[in-house]
Design an enzyme around this catalytic site. Structure first.
Site, PDB file in Angstrom:
ATOM      1  N   ASP A  66    -104.420  12.762  28.476  1.00  0.00           N
ATOM      2  CA  ASP A  66    -105.431  12.347  27.506  1.00  0.00           C
ATOM      3  C   ASP A  66    -105.132  10.964  26.936  1.00  0.00           C
ATOM      4  OD1 ASP A  66    -103.169  13.209  26.159  1.00  0.00           O
ATOM      5  OD2 ASP A  66    -104.142  14.854  25.126  1.00  0.00           O
ATOM      6  N   ASN A 135    -102.844  24.311  16.758  1.00  0.00           N
ATOM      7  CA  ASN A 135    -104.065  25.130  16.779  1.00  0.00           C
ATOM      8  C   ASN A 135    -104.343  25.698  18.174  1.00  0.00           C
ATOM      9  OD1 ASN A 135    -104.868  22.862  18.146  1.00  0.00           O
ATOM     10  ND2 ASN A 135    -106.687  22.454  16.923  1.00  0.00           N
ATOM     11  N   HIS A 137    -104.337  23.934  20.992  1.00  0.00           N
ATOM     12  CA  HIS A 137    -104.988  23.046  21.963  1.00  0.00           C
ATOM     13  C   HIS A 137    -104.044  22.656  23.093  1.00  0.00           C
ATOM     14  CE1 HIS A 137    -104.069  19.109  19.498  1.00  0.00           C
ATOM     15  NE2 HIS A 137    -103.209  19.198  20.488  1.00  0.00           N
ATOM     16  N   GLU A 142    -109.737  21.104  22.330  1.00  0.00           N
ATOM     17  CA  GLU A 142    -109.662  21.779  21.047  1.00  0.00           C
ATOM     18  C   GLU A 142    -110.252  23.197  21.153  1.00  0.00           C
ATOM     19  OE1 GLU A 142    -107.809  20.561  18.931  1.00  0.00           O
ATOM     20  OE2 GLU A 142    -108.451  18.652  18.074  1.00  0.00           O
TER      21      GLU A 142
HETATM   22  C1  GLP Z   1    -101.314  15.967  20.913  1.00  0.00           C
HETATM   23  C2  GLP Z   1    -101.494  15.863  22.425  1.00  0.00           C
HETATM   24  C3  GLP Z   1    -101.097  17.125  23.128  1.00  0.00           C
HETATM   25  C4  GLP Z   1     -99.769  17.635  22.597  1.00  0.00           C
HETATM   26  C5  GLP Z   1     -99.906  17.983  21.144  1.00  0.00           C
HETATM   27  C6  GLP Z   1     -98.614  18.473  20.526  1.00  0.00           C
HETATM   28  O1  GLP Z   1    -102.448  16.284  20.215  1.00  0.00           O
HETATM   29  N1  GLP Z   1    -102.808  15.471  22.796  1.00  0.00           N
HETATM   30  O2  GLP Z   1    -101.053  16.895  24.522  1.00  0.00           O
HETATM   31  O3  GLP Z   1     -99.369  18.760  23.321  1.00  0.00           O
HETATM   32  O4  GLP Z   1    -100.326  16.845  20.443  1.00  0.00           O
HETATM   33  O5  GLP Z   1     -97.847  17.405  20.092  1.00  0.00           O
HETATM   34  P1  GLP Z   1     -96.353  17.498  19.602  1.00  0.00           P
HETATM   35  O6  GLP Z   1     -95.528  17.655  20.821  1.00  0.00           O
HETATM   36  O7  GLP Z   1     -96.093  16.179  18.936  1.00  0.00           O
HETATM   37  O8  GLP Z   1     -96.277  18.649  18.678  1.00  0.00           O
END
Ligand code: GLP
Length: 253
Positions: A66, A135, A137, A142
């Site tokens: 993404d 959440n 995702h 989402e």
């Molecule tokens: C972001 C990314 C995800 C990731 C998530 C968790 O929103 N788009 O791909 O898995 O955050 O992030 P973190 O590893 O910082 O908790």
């Protein structure tokens, strides 16, 4: 699914690096990359292990999950910049083989379709690294995302915006939209490797692994994948109902 519960973040990173390295030893490997704080330790270990054994990272092709809409690749919070900083530059990944969703395209819809095509042309993704949002995702899919969704523009939820606000400076508003591979796109990768660490992920991990498969918890789609490997630390696994009493591995097949 194969779920492994390890002691802490470092153990998860080390195990993940071994798994990714094994995939990169093959011919023409195509790696799906993730951003977020979770995979940083994995990338660090992977570069160290790869260099130790003389792995040529310039052979690999990468596709990221993404990217924010409206952030140019040189913006400090763009995922393009994140990847260069935490993996690509130090590993020596060939920029010509790096693919990031284009959040700056004039025609975002066309750019999303082109991204899907480029994954196809590369022969599909061998191993897709994943984190999980608090959440539930996956990438930026989402809650409510269709389980068959493809690469597209996704509006971010307030929860995700507040979770990710920590990466942005004070008074700097995080983008409210992102381009993300869809859940259907992610499910086509030959193998999935999801990492989660910390109590902040415990409820999302429980819903993803033990709850119903539902668009309301996008990561629950993993239950339908034939080769999904999940690495959790004790804290991220703390809300699971089913786990091996004294071992580190709990197969859920
Ligand atoms: C972001 C990314 C995800 C990731 C998530 C968790 O929103 N788009 O791909 O898995 O955050 O992030 P973190 O590893 O910082 O908790």
């Amino acid at each position: 699914m194969f779920v492994e519960i390890l002691s802490d973040y470092d153990a998860v990173s080390a195990r993940a690096a071994e798994i990714v390295l094994a995939a990169l030893r093959r011919e023409n490997p195509v790696l799906g990359c993730a951003t977020g704080s979770t995979p940083i330790g994995l990338y660090r270990r992977l570069i160290a292990l790869g260099n130790e054994e003389g792995l040529d990272f310039s052979r690999i092709a990468t596709f990221n999950l993404d990217e924010y809409v409206g952030l140019p690749p040189e913006h400090p919070q763009s995922y393009g910049r994140f990847m260069r900083e935490h993996f690509f530059d130090a590993a020596g990944v060939d920029p010509a083989r790096v693919h990031m969703p284009d959040g700056m395209a004039d025609d975002l819809e066309a750019a999303c379709a082109a991204y899907e095509r480029s994954i196809e042309v590369a022969g599909g993704i061998d191993l897709q690294i994943l984190g999980i949002g608090s959440n539930g995702h996956l990438a930026f899919n989402e809650p409510g995302s269709s389980l068959g969704s493809r690469t597209r523009v996704q509006a971010l939820t307030e929860k995700t915006l507040s979770d990710n606000a920590r990466f942005f400076g004070e008074g700097e508003a995080p983008p409210r939209k992102a381009v993300t591979m869809g859940l259907g796109t992610i499910m086509e990768a030959r193998k999935l490797l999801m990492l989660a660490s910390g109590t902040g992920k415990a409820a999302a991990v429980r819903d993803a692994l033990e709850g119903p498969v539902t668009a309301m918890c996008p990561a629950s789609a993993l239950q339908m994948h034939p080769h999904a490997h999940i690495l959790l630390d004790e804290a991220a696994a703390s809300a699971l109902a089913y786990r091996h009493r004294d071992g580190v591995a709990e197969p859920k097949r």
